[in-house]
Design an enzyme around this catalytic site. Structure first.
Site, PDB file in Angstrom:
ATOM      1  N   SER A 173       3.917   5.175   0.702  1.00 23.78           N
ATOM      2  CA  SER A 173       2.662   4.661   1.259  1.00 23.78           C
ATOM      3  C   SER A 173       1.431   5.043   0.425  1.00 23.78           C
ATOM      4  O   SER A 173       1.548   5.339  -0.763  1.00 23.78           O
ATOM      5  CB  SER A 173       2.521   5.098   2.722  1.00 23.78           C
ATOM      6  OG  SER A 173       3.323   4.272   3.555  1.00 23.78           O
ATOM      7  N   THR A 231       3.353  -0.602   4.781  1.00 25.59           N
ATOM      8  CA  THR A 231       2.814   0.622   4.203  1.00 25.59           C
ATOM      9  C   THR A 231       1.786   1.209   5.164  1.00 25.59           C
ATOM     10  O   THR A 231       1.221   0.474   5.991  1.00 25.59           O
ATOM     11  CB  THR A 231       2.186   0.346   2.812  1.00 25.59           C
ATOM     12  OG1 THR A 231       1.743   1.565   2.234  1.00 25.59           O
ATOM     13  CG2 THR A 231       0.996  -0.614   2.914  1.00 25.59           C
ATOM     14  N   CYS A 232       1.575   2.534   5.088  1.00 25.47           N
ATOM     15  CA  CYS A 232       0.544   3.164   5.913  1.00 25.47           C
ATOM     16  C   CYS A 232      -0.094   4.274   5.074  1.00 25.47           C
ATOM     17  O   CYS A 232      -0.322   4.076   3.878  1.00 25.47           O
ATOM     18  CB  CYS A 232       1.118   3.684   7.234  1.00 25.47           C
ATOM     19  SG  CYS A 232       2.454   4.889   7.072  1.00 25.47           S
ATOM     20  N   ARG A 233      -0.411   5.431   5.663  1.00 28.10           N
ATOM     21  CA  ARG A 233      -1.011   6.492   4.859  1.00 28.10           C
ATOM     22  C   ARG A 233       0.068   7.413   4.271  1.00 28.10           C
ATOM     23  O   ARG A 233       0.172   7.588   3.073  1.00 28.10           O
ATOM     24  CB  ARG A 233      -1.996   7.314   5.697  1.00 28.10           C
ATOM     25  CG  ARG A 233      -2.907   8.236   4.878  1.00 28.10           C
ATOM     26  CD  ARG A 233      -3.692   9.177   5.771  1.00 28.10           C
ATOM     27  NE  ARG A 233      -2.874  10.287   6.201  1.00 28.10           N
ATOM     28  CZ  ARG A 233      -2.817  11.465   5.578  1.00 28.10           C
ATOM     29  NH1 ARG A 233      -3.544  11.686   4.514  1.00 28.10           N
ATOM     30  NH2 ARG A 233      -2.025  12.416   6.029  1.00 28.10           N
TER      31      ARG A 233
END
Ligand SMILES: *[C@@H]1O[C@H](CO)[C@@H](O)[C@H](O)[C@H]1NC(C)=O
Length: 196
Positions: A176, A148-150
């Site tokens: 995300s 996951t990221c932004r």
């Protein structure tokens, strides 16, 4: 997945560790099951129509752990991720930078390996990895790892970095942090780092 409602029931902080619970409606489970089925059927059909398109362009070593008929990378939706976090059947790795986690809080039970050091990290020995990142280094054949990221972009670059190492089964949470936040799901505060 439209119209799915998720109720966040409880967030409990116990010392440094976190337990949390959420209620996911029957609607969400139904939608999830349908969506999963559709996604896998779709890719199988597509593979039938365009024979071996994927296997022809990629070097053999890059697809060694891929299952024919499935399009990679495989995504994971919010509902399934939330359920898997609750029943501890997932290793969730956030590839954002530490200062971003300090600003927004982190997803419950997530680990942090920032994108700029992602490839280096996965080339470390299991011992070095554990010492540096505080969780067991995933094995290439593991199918319980989610990135996951932004906004869902950096996870693609993280996938690019480790897919040639054989991590074909890593799944990506394309929604995300932005999706997680939009659903008012729990976020865990991250203390400010002492480093400058
Ligand atoms: C955890 O939840 C997922 C998603 O609902 C489910 O597929 C899986 O079987 C569950 N695993 C365990 C150990 O309960």
């Amino acid at each position: 997945m439209v119209g799915v409602k998720l109720a966040v029931v409880l967030v409990v902080l116990v010392g440094g560790d976190v337990s949390f619970s959420m209620t996911i409606g029957n609607d969400a489970r139904g939608d999830l099951a349908r969506e999963d089925k559709v996604a896998f059927e779709d890719t199988t059909e597509a593979a039938g129509e365009i024979p071996a398109a994927t296997t022809e362009v990629l070097p053999a070593e890059d697809i060694s752990c891929r299952i024919p008929g499935i399009t990679y990378p495989i995504g994971i939706e919010f509902e399934e991720l939330a359920e898997r976090l609750l029943n501890n059947s997932v290793v969730l790795i956030d590839v954002r930078n530490r200062w971003e986690l300090e600003e927004t809080g982190k997803l419950p039970r997530s680990q942090n390996v920032p994108l700029p050091e992602f490839k280096t990290a996965f080339n470390l020995s299991p011992e070095e990895f554990l010492k540096k990142y505080g969780f067991v280094k995933p094995e290439p054949e593991d199918d319980n790892v989610v990135l996951t990221c932004r906004s869902g972009r950096r996870i693609l670059r993280a996938w690019d970095a480790i897919e040639p190492l054989g991590y074909c089964k890593v799944r990506l949470y394309f929604g995300s942090y932005l999706d997680w936040k939009a659903r008012s799901a729990p976020l865990i505060p991250v203390p400010k780092s002492l480093e400058p």
